[in-house]
Design an enzyme around this catalytic site. Sequence first.
Site, PDB file in Angstrom:
ATOM      1  NE  ARG A   1      11.279  16.909  32.286  1.00 29.01           N
ATOM      2  CZ  ARG A   1      12.429  16.782  31.638  1.00 29.01           C
ATOM      3  NH1 ARG A   1      12.522  16.014  30.560  1.00 29.01           N
ATOM      4  NH2 ARG A   1      13.513  17.389  32.085  1.00 29.01           N
TER       5      ARG A   1
ATOM      6  CE  LYS B   1      15.118  17.765  35.829  1.00 29.76           C
ATOM      7  NZ  LYS B   1      14.392  16.650  35.159  1.00 29.76           N
TER       8      LYS B   1
ATOM      9  CE  LYS C   1      23.390   9.852  28.358  1.00 32.60           C
ATOM     10  NZ  LYS C   1      22.196  10.001  29.215  1.00 32.60           N
TER      11      LYS C   1
ATOM     12  N   GLY D   1      16.338   9.423  25.010  1.00 27.08           N
ATOM     13  CA  GLY D   1      17.507   9.018  25.802  1.00 27.08           C
ATOM     14  C   GLY D   1      18.690   9.963  25.693  1.00 27.08           C
ATOM     15  CB  ALA D   2      20.487  11.359  22.809  1.00 26.15           C
ATOM     16  CG  ASP D   3      20.004  13.317  28.841  1.00 27.05           C
ATOM     17  OD1 ASP D   3      20.958  12.559  28.576  1.00 27.05           O
ATOM     18  OD2 ASP D   3      19.443  13.345  29.944  1.00 27.05           O
TER      19      ASP D   3
END
Lengths: 339, 339
Positions: B113, B70, B243, B237-239
């Site tokens: 997902r 991706k 973050k 959220g933290a990726d």
Amino acid sequence: MFDLRVLNKEEIKEVLNMNDVIKIVEEVYRLKAEGGTTVFPLIFHEFEPGAADMDIKSGWLKGYDIFGLKVVSWFGGNEKKGIPALIGIILVLDATTGTPIGILDGAHVTGMRTGASGAIGAKYLARSNSETLLMVGAGHIAAFEIAATLLLFPTVKNVMIHAPLHPEHADRLAASMPDILREEFGITVDRGVGFHAVRDLENAVKDSDIIITATPSKTPLIKKEWVKPGTHFSCVGADMSGKEEIDPEIFADARVFTDDTEQCINVGEIEIPVARGILKREAIAGEIGDVVTGRVTGRESDGQITVFDATGTALLDLLTGKLALDAAAEKEIGTIVKL
Amino acid sequence: MFDLRVLNKEEIKEVLNMNDVIKIVEEVYRLKAEGGTTVFPLIFHEFEPGAADMDIKSGWLKGYDIFGLKVVSWFGGNEKKGIPALIGIILVLDATTGTPIGILDGAHVTGMRTGASGAIGAKYLARSNSETLLMVGAGHIAAFEIAATLLLFPTVKNVMIHAPLHPEHADRLAASMPDILREEFGITVDRGVGFHAVRDLENAVKDSDIIITATPSKTPLIKKEWVKPGTHFSCVGADMSGKEEIDPEIFADARVFTDDTEQCINVGEIEIPVARGILKREAIAGEIGDVVTGRVTGRESDGQITVFDATGTALLDLLTGKLALDAAAEKEIGTIVKL
């Protein structure tokens, strides 16, 4: 949603010609030398050692506002199933908005840009009066190398083709090369160039001005003592650790250029000579882009042996892909999908 | 040439439903725990720091014979141009032949997902009688998280939505959530669930059984002293390095699971607590797949605080993408292109 152009092999053939691809590949080398490009780390995975693998090459061409990737898979067992062993897909995106521009079959683009690379190495490093080209390898890439070199060297009169493992492939390619040039590349060679399959590699090397190697070999095919002064090599086959096509001792006193020095030291033809200390890192004359931009002298004398180690980067695929997409947009070729 | 199916967002919506995606995401976690998957190294590039970047996630699902990638780009300035800031493309290939199977828009698959991931974290770690869900963040991902959690928790009666930067986004989402569930997800909630935008985060946290965080925050939003015993957090959220959504001190005595421990330590919610020594590496209870497969106990007591740190892998996109491609093939949805 975005309109995305999809180009398959036949459509790419319609819109790409070798003269334009040669210009684009030179442009990529120039941009790289000027710092206008970024090559992202290579992803490589073997599903089954020696039998099936895939790699993802990606990068950014700042000056052209594109980025993207090429995923290439190689499954040795495919041919039994009637599927090509090597399959590639190129994805080109806009580097000002992140939107996709197009998706292309990777096989023909890879052939075109790799053919151009080998020939550009010869253009900048071989003697300009070169008359004899030896093509080592008669696989998918060979015809592209020959076509591009004939375009850049009107002096070449004699093309020898040697296939180390399957001599009959060289016979077939030599016999069909005039048709391939005309039908696949739109090139008519009317100056009486001869195409000959050769089995005796030693004598062929001794007679050659330009030697292009494009095989999957893991042991040197060409011995140093066969090489006459002034020979130029473009080595395009070694693109994975362990691959090797020419005697590492050739590098002891050759003038050597790369397409990307880091990558060549890791996976290219110079991997083994550098690892063995035959070629010192600091003895590498530069990247080919340094010669294209005129910052480094290519060949220094008629007697010098020169080598161009071309491992290939996604930058070549992306800008060649963009050239195809632009030409296809103008001619309304390809399939538009909404993504 | 290969027939390749291309699915855009509208087509993906037609063929994917959240119940099936939840099953698929659980299946990916199970496969990963059993060693049936490989996540390839992440490629990340910032074109302009803080303003434009791209990443390429890729991997291999051995048991399902697919691999792929991706590519996601984020261009903060796009919205001014009327283009989405976040754009994704998924490419699914056959891992037995290397041939491409399909290309999908990445945005909807990512939402589905990721919604399933947060809810699965709650399914395995939250108290089964949880009644109150707090959604922190009201962006693209929030509705997916709420939809999936409502499917897995028939006990949930109260959904609070907090948008730290733009409270009006929470107002809008709370008001339209019943319509979104029906129209976007085909879910009718007939058990009198209330959706409320909340501005006072402290009191909302104190009232919550399940808290899902999906913001781009770089400073903790939720303080440890607000958290009541027995609360579960799914942090999605933290990726990216830096973050952070919840107080790192929460990790000092919480039971913590990840989706991929290495990746979470590098870029997830646990990055900072691990770096600061608040959460010892060996104190991480396991990956969520270990709970799915029953090898590790999830929640150990009603009063325990549990955290699921979900950073997301290409494996989730690939198997969800394959699910959509298979359903689309059956229903003859999408565009077939010859590549």
